[in-house]
Each structure stands twice: as structure tokens, then as C-alpha cells.
Scaffold this motif. Structure first.
Motif, PDB file in Angstrom:
ATOM      1  N   ALA A  76      -1.101   4.894  -5.331  1.00  0.00           N
ATOM      2  CA  ALA A  76      -0.733   3.480  -5.400  1.00  0.00           C
ATOM      3  C   ALA A  76      -1.384   2.696  -4.251  1.00  0.00           C
ATOM      4  O   ALA A  76      -1.864   1.567  -4.445  1.00  0.00           O
ATOM      5  N   MET A  77      -1.414   3.303  -3.057  1.00  0.00           N
ATOM      6  CA  MET A  77      -1.998   2.615  -1.904  1.00  0.00           C
ATOM      7  C   MET A  77      -3.510   2.458  -2.059  1.00  0.00           C
ATOM      8  O   MET A  77      -4.080   1.443  -1.633  1.00  0.00           O
ATOM      9  N   VAL A  78      -4.167   3.440  -2.646  1.00  0.00           N
ATOM     10  CA  VAL A  78      -5.617   3.382  -2.822  1.00  0.00           C
ATOM     11  C   VAL A  78      -6.037   2.084  -3.499  1.00  0.00           C
ATOM     12  O   VAL A  78      -7.040   1.463  -3.147  1.00  0.00           O
ATOM     13  N   LYS A  79      -5.235   1.627  -4.460  1.00  0.00           N
ATOM     14  CA  LYS A  79      -5.575   0.437  -5.232  1.00  0.00           C
ATOM     15  C   LYS A  79      -5.453  -0.857  -4.422  1.00  0.00           C
ATOM     16  O   LYS A  79      -5.922  -1.909  -4.860  1.00  0.00           O
ATOM     17  N   LYS A  80      -4.831  -0.772  -3.232  1.00  0.00           N
ATOM     18  CA  LYS A  80      -4.615  -1.969  -2.414  1.00  0.00           C
ATOM     19  C   LYS A  80      -5.559  -2.060  -1.222  1.00  0.00           C
ATOM     20  O   LYS A  80      -5.412  -2.944  -0.386  1.00  0.00           O
ATOM     21  N   ILE A  81      -6.514  -1.121  -1.101  1.00  0.00           N
ATOM     22  CA  ILE A  81      -7.357  -1.030   0.093  1.00  0.00           C
ATOM     23  C   ILE A  81      -8.753  -1.578  -0.174  1.00  0.00           C
ATOM     24  O   ILE A  81      -9.390  -1.226  -1.170  1.00  0.00           O
ATOM     25  N   ASP A  82      -9.220  -2.439   0.724  1.00  0.00           N
ATOM     26  CA  ASP A  82     -10.605  -2.902   0.720  1.00  0.00           C
ATOM     27  C   ASP A  82     -11.297  -2.285   1.937  1.00  0.00           C
ATOM     28  O   ASP A  82     -10.912  -2.566   3.080  1.00  0.00           O
ATOM     29  N   MET A  83     -12.295  -1.444   1.696  1.00  0.00           N
ATOM     30  CA  MET A  83     -12.986  -0.771   2.797  1.00  0.00           C
ATOM     31  C   MET A  83     -14.470  -0.615   2.450  1.00  0.00           C
ATOM     32  O   MET A  83     -14.813   0.040   1.473  1.00  0.00           O
ATOM     33  N   LYS A  84     -15.299  -1.221   3.256  1.00  0.00           N
ATOM     34  CA  LYS A  84     -16.732  -1.100   3.066  1.00  0.00           C
ATOM     35  C   LYS A  84     -17.228   0.219   3.670  1.00  0.00           C
ATOM     36  O   LYS A  84     -16.599   0.786   4.557  1.00  0.00           O
TER      37      LYS A  84
END
Length: 530
Positions: A76-84
Motif C-alpha cells: 500500500a505504501m509503495v503506491k504513495k511514494i515518488d522517488m527518482k
């Protein structure tokens, strides 16, 4: 405490991240008898590494590249992360830019290109990694935006890192002995090879430990007020020690004196931060640890005791400025300053650094009231304090009026500045320039906390073998890693690259020391048969 062996294959001096990385590497590379000694008693275990936030700067190719080694992200958390992604080119450019092009190119390229393998290697040995939501991400519109190329930390920070490294060392049968200080190196004068270390134990007895290879990983001289004043300059003896009191430069001086080790790097430079003015002066607090750091200045202003700003708080992302702003604070009257925010910015401050009970918060409903309260804490010119912030506010408002499309974003260099056509400050705030106009207002008093020094020993980049100042060749049997390795950092450093360097070059030193030990033993066996 472990048993002090009188003869080993590989002897590591220093028990921080670099030392344990070296010892673990030596043991897994085939060295049979590996011992790590540290001058500190066991309750001070971990060196400066214990006091870090546990951040590791590493190359990674987006979130998917880190997920396999972190333990705090679910689906669930993966879908909320923005990481370049943070590429090798990004890391290389950061070192070149932040260190003014002075970093040794071969050392820096090894650091960059082995950074990812090093953290995976640590993970294999049980080091628990996490994504640093609390330090390197802001939650904006329900999404966690990571910034500054620093997206990996150890669980429980430096404390957890040392706990995990000690567990790994124990699993590999590495002998760890505390309260044992290295005093001098035993050098075979015939071939210039280091073959032993003379140590002093807790009872004051001197003993010789024979070793086929010695790895020095005992830190810099940041806890030595004399050496700080001598090499860093005036007033550095007044800086507060952020970490261990046992990094006194003794092993640096020992290697130079006994083995003619060549000196390298920025001996007048160090990593220093904005530090709680009320922190202990000569050593870190092992309970509070890194929470004395006060790194929220990009969200507000820093004003000295005379009421003047003295740095561009928004010149770059915090990861690239926090290690130099301690020096700027030390240069101010009284070696202190005030960090200031309004109620719009206070909620964005990191709780572990600024919460009640951790720091003395100076709070007032107006800027004039805040100035009067700060006067009780050393502010000598309250009027100038108010005038400085008012002028800043005017400039920030003028810029926003001219650039309505610019939006505040703490996770990027947002370009929200004080430099407009109608109003320009002599000292800009280049990013995140939001006017401080909404009460209540808060100030925190800070000083300079010294973390580690940049001057060290010259090494062969391939093996981390120490170079001789007389022959300019590698000294047989002597290696170094961690803060003792000179040539990587100049004036500043990209945040999180210190721990990565300790593991990268500690790993190299351990592998090379184990190989040298094997060769030495084979030669001895051959000679015995002749």
C-alpha cells in the motif's frame, strides 16, 4: 569484553562502521584470526557511527532498486511514494560540485560505483535498512516525495547500525576487545612492513599484538580541541563535539610518526552542523544522539545574536549544506545563532529534532515579542532582529507578487526566492522563501557541532593500503578506512556519503588485508621447508 589475542592475522583498530566493515570483510575473505580493538569502553561502542542518523548515500535506480533491502514499506505504501533514480552520474556530479572539484577522482569513483554493492553487502550481513520517511521525504497531497538523492538509512539510525554490525562480527567469530588503545606501530625496519601494534589495556599495561596486516579505522581528530585549533583554525576548540570523545587523532599521529604515513586531504576542513546550543560540549549524548542536530533552517531563517542573517538558508537542499553551516555559526558573535519560523513552517519541522522536551523552544505571538524573549537567551540587538525579518518578509512577498506561478515545494529547489525586480536582499534566500508573518513564532538557539574531520592518510585506492611519505609506495601490512582516509571530502560533503565511504573502503581494506595475510603465511611456510 573479548579476549585480547597476542597474535592475529588481521588487526583492526577502531570499532565504528568502517572498522566493523573491514573486520567482517577480512573474515569472510578467509582471514582465520581477526581481532578488532577500540580505545573506548564497551558502553561507548560504535565510534561516531553510533551518533549518525544512519543515512547511506548510494546509487539506485528508483524505488524498485531499494525495496529488496528495506523493511518498512508495504504494498500500500509503495503506491504513495515518488522517488527518482539516483545515478552514478548524479553521485559523481554531487561530489564534484560539493567538494569544489578537489575530491580525488579515483577514490570518488570507487565510492560512487561500489556504493550500491556495499549496502547490499551490509544487508546480506544483517544490517537492517529502511526508507527515511522522517528525514528525506515530505508528504505533499498524500504522496511521499523523496529528495536530495539520499533515500536509505539503517533501522534505529547509528545505534541500530552498530548493533547489527556487532552481531555480524560475532557470527563470523571476530574477536572484539574494548578499552584497548593503540599506542605505537611495530615496524620491521628491514622491509618497512607493519607487523604489530603496541596497545595499552584498561589496567595500564602495554602489550604487543603481532599481526600480518593492520587496518586503521580509528576516526579523525574532531574530539581533540588542540588539534582542531591547530588544523581547523581559531575558535574551533570551542565547537561542541557531536559524537564520541575517543576520536582524538591519536592513530593518525601514530601512523605518521611510526610508519611515515603520507598525509592527504583537507586538514583544515571538517563536517560541522547546526547543533543544539544546550548540548554537552565535549561529547555526544548516547540517548539523545543525532537529535541535537537542528536542520530545519531551509524552512525558516538563521539570525545571529546581533540580529543579522549570515547564510543563504535556501542556497541548496539541506543534504548539501548542513555539513558546512556549523562552520558559519561558529564564525558568528558568541558562536551561536537563532533559527526562526512562523506557524506555517513549524509543522514541517522534524519532530525528533524540535519537539518539546528535546529542545528549548522560544515562542511568542509576535516577532517583537520573540525578539524580547530571545534577548534573554543572548540576542543583543532585538530591534535589528525584527528589522532583518521584516526586510526578508518584504522581499519574499515582492517575489511572490511578481512570480505568482512559483509554488513552495520543500522537496525540490523551488526557486521561491527573495530576489525580485522591485526588492533584492544583499544576502538572498534562493529557495523556499516564504514570508514569516503568521504567529505564533518560534526560535531555537544553535551553535556549531563538529562531526568529523577531512584530513587523513593517503591510500592506494584499489586496496586502501596506506602510502609511505618517504617512498610514495604502499606500506606493507598497513591499511586504513573511514574518517582516517584522506582525499575524498574537501570543505563539504554530500550527506550520507561518510558511512558509505566507511563501508566501501573498509570492505576493500579487509579483503586486501586477508589476501596479504594469506600470502605472508604461505611465504613463511615455504621458508620453513627450505
Amino acid at each position: 569484553m573479548g579476549l585480547l589475542l597476542k597474535e592475529v592475522e588481521v588487526l583492526v583498530v577502531g570499532g565504528g562502521n568502517a572498522g566493523f566493515s573491514a573486520a567482517i570483510s577480512a573474515a569472510e575473505s578467509g582471514a582465520k584470526r581477526v581481532m578488532l580493538i577500540d580505545a573506548c569502553p564497551e558502553h561507548w561502542a560504535g565510534g561516531n557511527s553510533y551518533f549518525t542518523a544512519g543515512a547511506f548515500r548510494t546509487v539506485y535506480h528508483g524505488l524498485d532498486g531499494l525495496l529488496p533491502i528495506v523493511n518498512n514499506v508495504d504494498k500500500a505504501m509503495v503506491k504513495k511514494i515518488d522517488m527518482k533514480a539516483y545515478t552514478a552520474d548524479d553521485f559523481t556530479q554531487d561530489i564534484h560540485r560539493i567538494c569544489s572539484g578537489r575530491s580525488d577522482p579515483e577514490l570518488s569513483q570507487i565510492l560512487v560505483h561500489e556504493s550500491n554493492a556495499a549496502v547490499k553487502w551490509l544487508a546480506k550481513h544483517g544490517v537492517r535498512f529502511q526508507l527515511p520517511f522522517n528525514r528525506q521525504a515530505y508528504e505533499v497531497d498524500g504522496r511521499f516525495k523523496f529528495w536530495g538523492g539520499l533515500s536509505l538509512k539503517t533501522q534505529d539510525g547509528g545505534k541500530g547500525l552498530i548493533e547489527d554490525l556487532r552481531r555480524a562480527a560475532n557470527t563470523l567469530g571476530i574477536h572484539v576487545v574494548f578499552s584497548t588503545a593503540a599506542k605505537r606501530l611495530g615496524v620491521d625496519a628491514r622491509i618497512g612492513s607493519v607487523r604489530s601494534v603496541f596497545v595499552q589495556t584498561a589496567d595500564g599495561i602495554e602489550q604487543e599484538i603481532r599481526a600480518t596486516a593492520v587496518i586503521l579505522a580509528a576516526g579523525g581528530f574532531e574530539a581533540n580541541s588542540r588539534m582542531r585549533a591547530q588544523y581547523l583554525g581559531p575558535n574551533w576548540d570551542l565547537a561542541k563535539v557531536r559524537g564520541t570523545p575517543y576520536n582524538t587523532g591519536t592513530c593518525l599521529e601514530m601512523a605518521i610518526r611510526d610508519a611515515s604515513a603520507k598525509q592527504a586531504g583537507n586538514w583544515s576542513g571538517c563536517h560541522s552542523v547546526a547543533w543544539d546550543a544546550h548540548a554537552p560540549p565535549h561529547e555526544g549524548d548516547r540517548l539523545i544522539s543525532n537529535e541535537f542536530t537542528k536542520s530545519g533552517y531551509p524552512l525558516g531563517l538563521m539570525v545571529n545574536t546581533e540580529g543579522d542573517r549570515f547564510v543563504d538558508e535556501g542556497v541548496d537542499l539541506r543534504n548539501y549544506t548542513y555539513a558546512i553551516f556549523g562552520k558559519a555559526i561558529l564564525a558568528q558573535p558568541g558562536h551561536t545563532a537563532f533559527q526562526v519560523w512562523d506557524s506555517q513552517m513549524i509543522p514541517w519541522l522534524r519532530d525528533e529534532e524540535y519537539r518539546e522536551g528535546r529542545v528549548e523552544r522560544i515562542i511568542a505571538s509576535s516577532l517583537s515579542g520573540l525578539a524580547q524573549k530571545c534577548a534573554k537567551h543572548g540576542l543583543t540587538n532585538p530591534g535589528k532582529f525584527v528589522e532583518t525579518i521584516a526586510e526578508y518578509n518584504e522581499a519574499a512577498v515582492a517575489f511572490q507578487r511578481e512570480n505568482p506561478s512559483k509554488k513552495w515545494d520543500p522537496g525540490v529547489r523551488d526557486g521561491l526566492s527573495t530576489q525580485s525586480k522591485t526588492k533584492r536582499l544583499s544576502l538572498a534566500k534562493s529557495n523556499w522563501a516564504v514570508p514569516l508573518i503568521k504567529g505564533p513564532f518560534m526560535a531555537v538557539k544553535v551553535t556549531c557541532g563538529v562531526t568529523f574531520t577531512f584530513g587523513g592518510l593517503a591510500v592506494d585506492p584499489k586496496t586502501a593500503g596506506v602510502i609511505s611519505s618517504t617512498s610514495n609506495s604502499v606500506i606493507p601490512g598497513l591499511y586504513c578506512a573511514g574518517e582516517m582516509l584522506g582525499g575524498l571530502f574537501y570543505g563539504n560533503y554530500p550527506g550520507g556519503s561518510g558511512l558509505t565511504s566507511g563501508s566501501v573502503f573498509g570492505r576493500r581494506a579487509g579483503k586486501a588485508a586477508a589476501a596479504a595475510s594469506k600470502t605472508w603465511n604461505e611465504d613463511i611456510q615455504l621458508l620453513s621447508r627450505l
